[in-house]
Design a protein around this motif. Structure first.
Motif, PDB file in Angstrom:
ATOM      1  N   SER A   7      55.137  36.185  68.356  1.00 12.32           N
ATOM      2  CA  SER A   7      55.977  35.484  67.386  1.00 12.32           C
ATOM      3  C   SER A   7      56.384  36.401  66.243  1.00 12.32           C
ATOM      4  N   VAL A   8      55.440  37.202  65.769  1.00 15.87           N
ATOM      5  CA  VAL A   8      55.756  38.177  64.718  1.00 15.87           C
ATOM      6  C   VAL A   8      56.847  39.130  65.187  1.00 15.87           C
ATOM      7  N   GLU A   9      56.685  39.626  66.400  1.00 19.59           N
ATOM      8  CA  GLU A   9      57.670  40.553  66.977  1.00 19.59           C
ATOM      9  C   GLU A   9      59.053  39.910  67.052  1.00 19.59           C
ATOM     10  N   LEU A  10      59.116  38.676  67.514  1.00 20.14           N
ATOM     11  CA  LEU A  10      60.399  37.980  67.643  1.00 20.14           C
ATOM     12  C   LEU A  10      61.035  37.720  66.283  1.00 20.14           C
ATOM     13  N   MET A  11      60.241  37.279  65.329  1.00 16.91           N
ATOM     14  CA  MET A  11      60.782  36.993  63.997  1.00 16.91           C
ATOM     15  C   MET A  11      61.271  38.257  63.309  1.00 16.91           C
ATOM     16  N   ASN A  12      60.599  39.373  63.567  1.00 18.54           N
ATOM     17  CA  ASN A  12      61.059  40.648  63.003  1.00 18.54           C
ATOM     18  C   ASN A  12      62.398  41.077  63.591  1.00 18.54           C
ATOM     19  N   GLN A  13      62.727  40.495  64.751  1.00 20.76           N
ATOM     20  CA  GLN A  13      64.032  40.763  65.381  1.00 20.76           C
ATOM     21  C   GLN A  13      65.090  39.743  64.960  1.00 20.76           C
ATOM     22  N   GLY A  14      64.726  38.867  64.024  1.00 24.53           N
ATOM     23  CA  GLY A  14      65.667  37.858  63.550  1.00 24.53           C
ATOM     24  C   GLY A  14      65.725  36.610  64.406  1.00 24.53           C
ATOM     25  N   LYS A  15      64.762  36.443  65.307  1.00 19.24           N
ATOM     26  CA  LYS A  15      64.738  35.282  66.176  1.00 19.24           C
ATOM     27  C   LYS A  15      64.011  34.113  65.494  1.00 19.24           C
ATOM     28  N   THR A  16      64.218  32.904  66.019  1.00 23.75           N
ATOM     29  CA  THR A  16      63.573  31.710  65.496  1.00 23.75           C
ATOM     30  C   THR A  16      62.553  31.197  66.502  1.00 23.75           C
ATOM     31  N   VAL A  17      61.306  31.156  66.098  1.00 18.29           N
ATOM     32  CA  VAL A  17      60.243  30.640  66.958  1.00 18.29           C
ATOM     33  C   VAL A  17      60.018  29.175  66.600  1.00 18.29           C
ATOM     34  N   ALA A  65      73.725  23.824  65.070  1.00 19.19           N
ATOM     35  CA  ALA A  65      73.280  25.218  65.151  1.00 19.19           C
ATOM     36  C   ALA A  65      73.019  25.608  66.605  1.00 19.19           C
ATOM     37  N   SER A  66      73.311  26.860  66.927  1.00 20.45           N
ATOM     38  CA  SER A  66      73.064  27.363  68.271  1.00 20.45           C
ATOM     39  C   SER A  66      71.567  27.509  68.517  1.00 20.45           C
ATOM     40  N   LEU A  67      71.155  27.268  69.742  1.00 15.43           N
ATOM     41  CA  LEU A  67      69.749  27.422  70.122  1.00 15.43           C
ATOM     42  C   LEU A  67      69.500  28.729  70.872  1.00 15.43           C
ATOM     43  N   SER A  68      70.511  29.553  70.988  1.00 15.53           N
ATOM     44  CA  SER A  68      70.405  30.736  71.854  1.00 15.53           C
ATOM     45  C   SER A  68      69.382  31.748  71.356  1.00 15.53           C
ATOM     46  N   ASP A  69      69.117  31.774  70.056  1.00 16.33           N
ATOM     47  CA  ASP A  69      68.119  32.690  69.505  1.00 16.33           C
ATOM     48  C   ASP A  69      66.826  31.980  69.140  1.00 16.33           C
ATOM     49  N   CYS A  70      66.640  30.760  69.653  1.00 13.70           N
ATOM     50  CA  CYS A  70      65.420  29.998  69.415  1.00 13.70           C
ATOM     51  C   CYS A  70      64.464  30.164  70.599  1.00 13.70           C
ATOM     52  N   PHE A  71      63.177  30.232  70.303  1.00 16.06           N
ATOM     53  CA  PHE A  71      62.191  30.546  71.339  1.00 16.06           C
ATOM     54  C   PHE A  71      61.088  29.497  71.425  1.00 16.06           C
ATOM     55  N   LEU A  72      60.695  29.206  72.655  1.00 11.29           N
ATOM     56  CA  LEU A  72      59.477  28.477  72.965  1.00 11.29           C
ATOM     57  C   LEU A  72      58.536  29.449  73.665  1.00 11.29           C
ATOM     58  N   LEU A  73      57.249  29.383  73.342  1.00  9.88           N
ATOM     59  CA  LEU A  73      56.264  30.286  73.936  1.00  9.88           C
ATOM     60  C   LEU A  73      55.143  29.491  74.581  1.00  9.88           C
ATOM     61  N   ALA A  74      54.565  30.056  75.623  1.00 10.30           N
ATOM     62  CA  ALA A  74      53.382  29.470  76.258  1.00 10.30           C
ATOM     63  C   ALA A  74      52.578  30.576  76.920  1.00 10.30           C
ATOM     64  N   ILE A  80      62.525  23.211  80.050  1.00 12.20           N
ATOM     65  CA  ILE A  80      63.277  22.640  78.933  1.00 12.20           C
ATOM     66  C   ILE A  80      64.200  23.689  78.328  1.00 12.20           C
ATOM     67  N   ALA A  81      63.675  24.889  78.112  1.00 10.61           N
ATOM     68  CA  ALA A  81      64.466  25.965  77.509  1.00 10.61           C
ATOM     69  C   ALA A  81      65.659  26.329  78.388  1.00 10.61           C
ATOM     70  N   ASP A  82      65.456  26.381  79.694  1.00 14.47           N
ATOM     71  CA  ASP A  82      66.538  26.747  80.608  1.00 14.47           C
ATOM     72  C   ASP A  82      67.708  25.767  80.512  1.00 14.47           C
ATOM     73  N   GLN A 122      65.387  30.269  74.616  1.00 12.70           N
ATOM     74  CA  GLN A 122      64.662  31.345  75.281  1.00 12.70           C
ATOM     75  C   GLN A 122      63.205  30.924  75.461  1.00 12.70           C
ATOM     76  N   PHE A 123      62.603  31.408  76.532  1.00 16.49           N
ATOM     77  CA  PHE A 123      61.190  31.124  76.788  1.00 16.49           C
ATOM     78  C   PHE A 123      60.457  32.431  77.029  1.00 16.49           C
ATOM     79  N   VAL A 124      59.258  32.544  76.452  1.00 14.75           N
ATOM     80  CA  VAL A 124      58.446  33.747  76.623  1.00 14.75           C
ATOM     81  C   VAL A 124      57.050  33.340  77.080  1.00 14.75           C
TER      82      VAL A 124
END
Length: 615
Positions: free
Chosen positions: A407-417, A365-374, A385-387, A392-394
Motif C-alpha cells: 500500500s505504501v508503494e502504491l500510494m507513493n506512486q499516486g495510487k488510491t488504496v 471519479a474514475s476508479l482506474s487508479d484505485c486498488f483492492l488488495l488481498a 469485483i475489481a475486474d 486494480q487488484f493486487v
C-alpha cells in the motif's frame, strides 16, 4: 560449573555457558528462579529447548510463551530485542535530529504487556531516542496510526493478539508505519545477537520519569476518530446511521477493543453497542473462552449469541483481544439460526462497500487508479469485483506486513488504496492505518448494515448473495489442524514434494483413481512454480515457512501452509463460478470433497497425530 551459587554440569559445555549467561544477566527474580529450579532438577532437555534456541523476528515480530529462557517472552529477551532494535535504528538514522522523531510503544491487557513496553522504553530513552508510550491499553492499530501521524522512526506493540493467555509478543512497525519485512527483520535480529548483554539502565524503570517520555493517547485518540468520521460518507452517517434503530451485540473477547468501538459508534452516529459484559474489559485470564479468537466461530461467540437472542439483536460484532481483527455473525430471520461469516465473505462485503463509499464521496471519479488488495490465500472475490468495476487488484504474500508495505508503494506512486484484507478476518478499510484494524472495520460494517436495511431491506447474507450473482460465486473452505511437532510438519511437506517422481515430485492428482487432476503447483517455500516457463514463482519465496498451492484442472485452488504465529497447518480452498451461474451447491460439494482428499492424502491427520479445528 558454578553460577549464582549453584553448582551444575549438564554434560554440555554449550548448555553450561547458556545457563551461566542467563543467571548472570536475568534480574527478574521469578524467571531467574525458574531456571535455577530446572538446573537443580537436572532438567537438561528442557533447559536445552529454553536456552539453546532463541526467538527470532518473523511474521509478527516476536511471539511466544511467557516463561524463562531465550526461546520465550520474558524481561531479558524483551530487553535484548529492544537493544538490538535500538542499535539498528541508530544505524539507520545516524542524525540525532531524525531520531528525535521518536518511537511509539503500546501494549494490550495481557500479563506483562505493560512491563515489557516500559522496559523497552528504558532502552530507547538511554540511547537518547524519545519515546511515545501510551499510558493505557490500546488497540493494536493505534500504534501504526501514531507512527504515521507523528512521523516516528518505528513502533512496537506488545501483544500476542488472539494467542492463548500464556503467550505474549512484540509487533514491530517501521518508519513507513507498516509491519517490518525483509531486510529489516533479519537486520534487527542480527543487531539483537550483537547486543545481548543487558545494560544496567535497561532494567531501570526510574528512567521513565523524563520529559523525553510522552503519552500520545489523547492526541491520537482524538485524531483517529476524526479520520474515522471523515472516511465514512457524511450522507451515510446522517441518512442511515442516525435514522436507524439497528443495534449490535459486541464482544471485546476480554481484550482492549470496547472503549474504542464504543467511541467509534458514537462518532459514526450509530446506536451504542450492547456489549457482552463478561468479556467487555481486559482480562489476561480470558476466563470465558477456550481460545480468545473470534476466528474459532460459534464456539467463541456463545455469550454473544446468548445476549443477542435475549435482546433481539440480529448482528454480532467481535474483535480479537488486541482489536485488530473483526468477526461478524448474523441471525437468519426465517430460521433463527446464526451464521458466522468467514473472513473471505466479510472481505467481499467490505470490498464492495469501500467502492460504494468512494463513489459517494467522489461522484463521477474514475476508479482506474484505485486498488483492492488481498493476500494470496484469500478469496479472489475482490479481484472479480475489481475486474468488472474497473479497479486494480493486487495479490500479496500472506500477512498484512506485505499488504501494508505494498500500500505504501502504491500510494507513493499516486495510487488510491481503497481496501485490503486477509481471510483471517483482517481488514484495512482505508490506509489511515496501514495494518488490519478491527475498530474501523466494525464501524464500517455496522454502517453497511444500516445502509442495507434502510435502502433495500437487505441483510448481509442477502447482499452477499447479490454480489455472487453479479461477480460470480466464490466458494471457499478454510480451516486448520494443530501440529505441535516441527519435525512432523517438515516431514509432511517434504513427503508432498516427493510423492510423484514424474511430476516434479508433487502429486499429479488427488482422490480415488486420480479424480481431481492437478494442473500446476506453486511452492513458495522453494520458489518453484510449474506454471511459469522458467519454473520460478513470481511471488517471493521464503524458506522460513511452508506453503504449497495446487491449481486444479477444474478451476479449484487449494493452498497448504504453516502459520507464522501458531502451531497450525492451515488449508485454503476456493472454487469460482462465472457471474450469473447459480449452481452453487455443486461447487460447494465438489470443493468439500477435494478438501477432504487433500487433508486425508497429503496431511494424513491420523498418522501424524494432527488435531482438527474444534469448530
Amino acid at each position: 560449573m558454578e553460577a549464582s551459587g549453584i553448582n551444575f554440569d549438564s554434560g554440555s559445555s554449550e548448555l553450561n555457558a547458556k545457563i551461566a549467561e542467563w543467571l548472570q544477566w536475568d534480574k527478574n527474580e521469578n524467571t531467574s528462579n525458574e531456571i535455577k529450579s530446572l538446573v537443580k532438577a537436572q532438567e537438561w532437555k528442557v533447559l536445552s529447548g529454553r536456552l539453546l534456541k532463541r526467538l527470532a523476528f518473523g511474521t509478527a515480530g516476536l511471539r511466544g510463551v511467557m516463561q524463562a529462557g531465550f526461546n520465550a517472552m520474558n524481561d531479558l529477551v524483551v530487553i535484548q530485542s529492544a537493544q538490538g532494535l535500538c542499535q539498528y535504528i541508530l544505524e539507520c538514522y545516524p542524525s540525532a535530529a531524525e531520531r528525535q522523531r521518536g518511537i511509539v510503544l503500546g501494549f494490550d491487557g495481557r500479563y506483562n504487556s505493560k512491563r515489557f513496553a516500559e522496559l523497552s522504553a528504558c532502552v530507547f530513552l538511554t540511547a537518547g531516542i524519545p519515546v511515545w508510550l501510551y499510558s493505557r491499553t490500546v488497540a493494536t492499530p493505534f500504534v501504526p496510526f501514531a507512527v504515521q501521524e507523528l512521523k516516528a522512526v518505528a513502533g512496537i506493540m506488545v501483544t500476542a493478539s488472539h494467542n492463548p493467555k500464556e503467550d505474549n509478543g512484540y509487533k514491530v512497525y517501521w518508519t513507513n508505519s507498516a509491519q517490518i519485512i525483509s531486510p529489516h527483520d533479519k537486520n534487527i535480529q542480527a543487531h539483537v545477537l550483537r547486543n545481548l548483554v543487558p545494560l544496567e539502565s535497561s532494567w531501570n524503570l526510574d528512567l521513565l520519569r523524563t520529559d523525553q517520555l510522552k503519552d500520545p493517547f489523547d492526541d491520537m485518540y482524538k485524531l483517529y476518530f476524526t479520520k474515522l468520521e471523515n472516511n465514512i460518507p457524511k450522507s451515510f452517517i446522517a441518512d442511515y446511521n442516525s435514522t436507524s434503530t439497528q443495534r449490535f451485540v459486541y464482544t471485546a473477547m476480554h481484550g482492549v477493543g470496547f472503549p474504542f468501538v464504543d467511541r467509534g459508534f458514537e462518532i459514526a452516529g450509530l446506536q451504542p453497542v450492547k456489549a457482552v459484559k463478561e468479556q467487555r474489559d481486559p482480562d489476561p485470564e480470558f476466563p470465558t473462552v477456550k481460545f480468545p479468537n473470534p476466528e474459532e466461530g460459534k464456539s467463541s461467540l456463545e455469550l454473544s449469541i446468548k445476549l443477542a437472542n435475549e435482546t433481539g439483536c440480529d448482528v454480532i460484532l467481535a474483535n480479537d483481544p488486541d482489536a485488530d481483527r473483526l468477526a461478524c455473525a448474523e441471525k437468519d430471520a426465517s430460521t433463527g439460526e446464526w451464521r458466522v461469516f468467514t473472513g473471505n465473505e466479510l472481505g467481499a462485503l467490505l470490498g464492495w462497500w469501500s467502492i460504494r463509499c468512494y463513489r459517494e464521496q467522489y461522484p463521477g471519479a474514475s476508479l482506474s487508479d484505485c486498488f483492492l488488495l488481498a493476500s494470496t490465500v484469500s478469496s479472489k472475490m475482490c479481484r472479480s469485483i475489481a475486474d468488472i468495476e474497473g479497479l486494480q487488484f493486487v495479490e500479496t504474500l500472506t500477512g498484512f506486513k506485505w499488504m501494508g508495505n505494498k500500500s505504501v508503494e502504491l500510494m507513493n506512486q499516486g495510487k488510491t488504496v481503497l481496501f485490503a484484507f486477509e481471510e483471517a478476518i483482517g481488514f484495512m478499510c482505508t490506509p489511515t492505518v496501514l495494518d488490519k484494524d478491527g475498530v474501523s472495520a466494525a464501524c464500517q460494517l455496522a454502517t453497511m448494515v444500516c445502509y442495507l436495511k434502510v435502502t433495500s431491506n437487505q441483510s448481509l447474507a442477502d447482499k452477499l448473495n447479490e454480489l455472487y450473482d453479479i461477480y460470480g460465486y466464490h466458494c471457499t473452505i478454510t480451516s486448520y489442524h494443530f501440529c505441535y511437532e516441527p519435525v512432523t510438519i517438515e516431514r509432511i511437506f517434504n513427503r508432498i514434494r516427493t510423492m510423484d517422481s514424474d511430476a516434479g515430485g508433487y502429486p499429479k492428482a488427488v482422490g480415488a483413481n486420480g479424480k481431481y487432476v492437478v494442473q500446476s503447483v506453486r511452492d513458495l517455500t522453494t520458489g518453484y512454480d510449474s506454471a511459469q516457463p522458467d519454473e520460478k514463482a513470481l511471488l517471493p519465496a521464503s524458506k522460513s515457512s511452508q506453503m504449497i498451492t495446487f491449481f486444479f484442472e477444474n478451476g479449484a485452488v487449494i493452498t497448504l501452509r504453516t502459520s507464522g504465529t501458531e502451531p497450525k497447518i492451515k488449508y485454503y480452498a476456493e472454487m469460482c463460478a462465472k457471474p450469473g451461474q447459480r449452481d452453487w451447491s455443486a461447487a460447494r460439494s465438489t470443493l468439500r470433497d477435494m478438501v477432504n482428499c487433500i487433508v486425508e492424502e497429503l496431511l494424513e491427520p491420523a498418522k501424524n497425530n494432527l488435531t482438527p479445528r474444534s469448530d
